[in-house]
Design an enzyme around this catalytic site. Structure first.
Site, PDB file in Angstrom:
ATOM      1  N   LYS A 137      -7.651  -3.564  10.769  1.00  0.00           N
ATOM      2  CA  LYS A 137      -7.553  -2.775   9.544  1.00  0.00           C
ATOM      3  C   LYS A 137      -8.667  -3.209   8.598  1.00  0.00           C
ATOM      4  CE  LYS A 137      -4.168  -1.446   5.963  1.00  0.00           C
ATOM      5  NZ  LYS A 137      -2.796  -1.634   5.440  1.00  0.00           N
ATOM      6  N   SER A 192      -0.088   2.671   4.826  1.00  0.00           N
ATOM      7  CA  SER A 192      -1.527   2.752   4.707  1.00  0.00           C
ATOM      8  C   SER A 192      -2.295   2.376   5.968  1.00  0.00           C
ATOM      9  CB  SER A 192      -1.987   1.838   3.577  1.00  0.00           C
ATOM     10  OG  SER A 192      -1.697   0.482   3.894  1.00  0.00           O
ATOM     11  N   SER A 238       3.648  -0.333   5.214  1.00  0.00           N
ATOM     12  CA  SER A 238       2.378   0.161   5.779  1.00  0.00           C
ATOM     13  C   SER A 238       2.090  -0.197   7.223  1.00  0.00           C
ATOM     14  CB  SER A 238       1.208  -0.293   4.919  1.00  0.00           C
ATOM     15  OG  SER A 238       1.117   0.538   3.792  1.00  0.00           O
TER      16      SER A 238
END
Ligand code: GLN
Length: 491
Positions: free
Chosen positions: A76, A151, A175
């Site tokens: 990420k 997210s 997330s």
């Protein structure tokens, strides 16, 4: 190969059936073919990836062994990675190349994994649909019209489409779990403090936690083994003995007490999700588990409490982005104050600005007691609810998200509707507990549905065991999205 588990990949590498360089190239080719459509990666750097793979090959050739040695993983874009552009999904960090590794990245390097690149995400991890990314939304591999969740939507989509065998994510209010649910993969948010936050760009420091995202629970266990551990550079990292998170995977579930919070199965839950979760409960009963109704009476307050505390912490954390030392700086300004204001006005997107304003407001004199302090007190009550529930059960089970993946634009204009996507996940962060999402079915229109498992503090190995036993008797986690002709590229 594309479809292999991490265990199989490591075995193939160890047996020299494939080299790490060949394996990385296979996934890089797949990223090249499918990323223009999915937008799951913000940064791909073929040469850098192949250089890491050659290093892994050298370690393999020298006879080194390791559960993840030579295995490619995507990260990420919230983790600083030395030499890699690290944007956090924001224009503010659009040109920021990290000068050091986050501890999680350093640990993966030590384990010998190879970075496939940096995955797309909601800006500063604020969002539930990936629509707030400065780099454009990510498409859900199961439907071009559907959001991947957020997210960590880029990581979830990359794994679901097998652009990467596994990925890292972070979870402040859901997330990891919510995008895992919406994309049909497995994802684990560990107990707060298990994985170091050093070098992980901060959103809400008392809630942020890194975790693994992969097709299966077994894969997640191997990834967590690499990621977890005490770090003296993070004052909230917990000094604990290292654990083997895969040690209990094969334990039978006979006698397991599964708690079903009545608040999870109330109004607001889509009928399709309820049905899939009920079917999973029946599967667990076949495996010998018993169910017991539990109650989390303050759970209904978790979303409002979160939207006081998380913005409060974010407003403080994001004050460092002022255009002075790094990040976006406006090109045209009168004086220092004007430079700050213009850089921040230009660098941050609308959702980030909304959070900074809410946070500044709830922390301001006169409102601090009314909002921030109250929220802290309710946070404590929510943690107490869980502690009481865990006196009656070993794990808590429920839906991960109230609906399957929704469409682009469906909630983007209504922040409260968007915030409610995390209604079942946020309380877990507020209480600091571990939580996991695993695939448990599909909606009528072919979108994945996720099952959430919540454990008591440090019960990661238990959660992984409970998830793995389900995955031994179901195949939801093995289904692949229809990616048109590109799926012909599967090997
Ligand atoms: N969707 C939630 C938010 O927008 C949670 C995000 C997260 O876990 N990073 O804040």
């Amino acid at each position: 190969m594309i479809d292999s588990s991490l265990k199989q990949l490591a075995a193939a590498l160890a047996a020299k059936q494939i080299s790490s360089t060949e394996l990385a190239a296979l996934f890089l080719d797949r990223i090249e073919a499918l990323n223009p459509r999915l937008n799951a990666f913000i940064t791909v750097d073929r040469e850098r990836t192949l250089a890491e793979a050659r290093q892994a090959d050298a370690r393999l050739a020298a006879g080194e062994t390791g559960a993840l040695l030579g295995v490619p993983v995507a990260h990420k874009d919230i983790f600083c990675a030395d030499g890699w552009r690290t944007t956090c999904g924001s224009k503010m960090l659009g040109n920021f190349v990290a000068p050091y590794d986050a501890t999680v990245i350093a640990k993966f390097k030590a384990a010998g994994t190879v970075s496939l690149g940096k995955t797309n995400m909601d800006e500063f991890a604020m969002g539930s649909s990936n629509e707030t990314s400065f780099f454009g939304a990510v498409k859900n591999p199961w439907s071009d019209a559907a959001v991947p969740g957020g997210s960590s939507g880029g990581s979830a989509a990359a794994v679901a489409a097998r652009l990467a065998p596994a990925a890292t994510g972070t979870d402040t209010g859901g997330s990891i779990r919510q995008p895992a649910s919406l994309c049909g993969i497995s994802g684990l948010k560990p107990t707060y403090g298990v994985c170091s936050r050093y070098g992980m760009i901060a959103f809400a420091s008392s809630l942020d936690q890194a975790g693994p995202m992969a097709p299966s629970a077994e894969d997640c266990a191997l990834l967590l083994n690499a990621m977890a551990g005490f770090d003296e550079r993070d004052s909230t990292s917990l000094p604990r003995e290292p654990e083997d998170y895969s040690r209990d995977l094969d334990q039978p579930l006979a006698g397991l007490r599964i708690g079903l919070p009545k608040e999870f199965f109330a109004a607001g839950l889509s009928a399709e999700v309820a049905q899939a979760v009920e079917a999973a409960i029946a599967e667990y009963q076949k495996l010998g588990a018993q169910t017991v109704e539990v109650s989390l009476p303050n759970m209904g307050l978790s979303v409002p409490v979160y939207y006081v505390l998380a913005p409060a912490e974010a407003s403080s954390n994001l004050s460092r982005f002022d255009g002075v030392r790094y990040g976006h700086r406006a090109s045209d300004y009168k004086d220092l104050l004007d430079m700050y204001e213009k850089s921040r006005a230009e660098g941050f997107g609308a959702e980030v600005k909304r959070r900074i304003m809410i946070g500044t407001y709830v922390l301001s004199h006169g409102y601090y007691d009314a909002y921030y302090l109250q929220a802290q007190k309710i946070r404590r009550l929510i943690a107490a609810d869980f502690a009481a529930a865990f006196k009656q059960c070993d794990v808590i089970l429920g839906p991960t998200a109230p609906t399957p993946a929704f469409n682009f634009g469906e909630k983007a204009a209504d922040p409260v509707a968007m915030y409610l996507s995390d209604i079942y996940t946020i309380a877990v962060n507020l209480a600091g507990l571990p939580g996991m999402s695993i695939p448990c079915g599909f909606s009528g229109n072919g979108r994945p549905i996720g099952l959430q498992l919540i454990g008591d503090l440090f019960a990661e190995a238990k959660l992984l065991n409970v998830a793995h036993q389900y995955q031994l008797v179901t195949d939801w986690h093995r289904r692949l999205p229809p990616l048109g002709e590109a799926s012909g590229a599967r090997r």
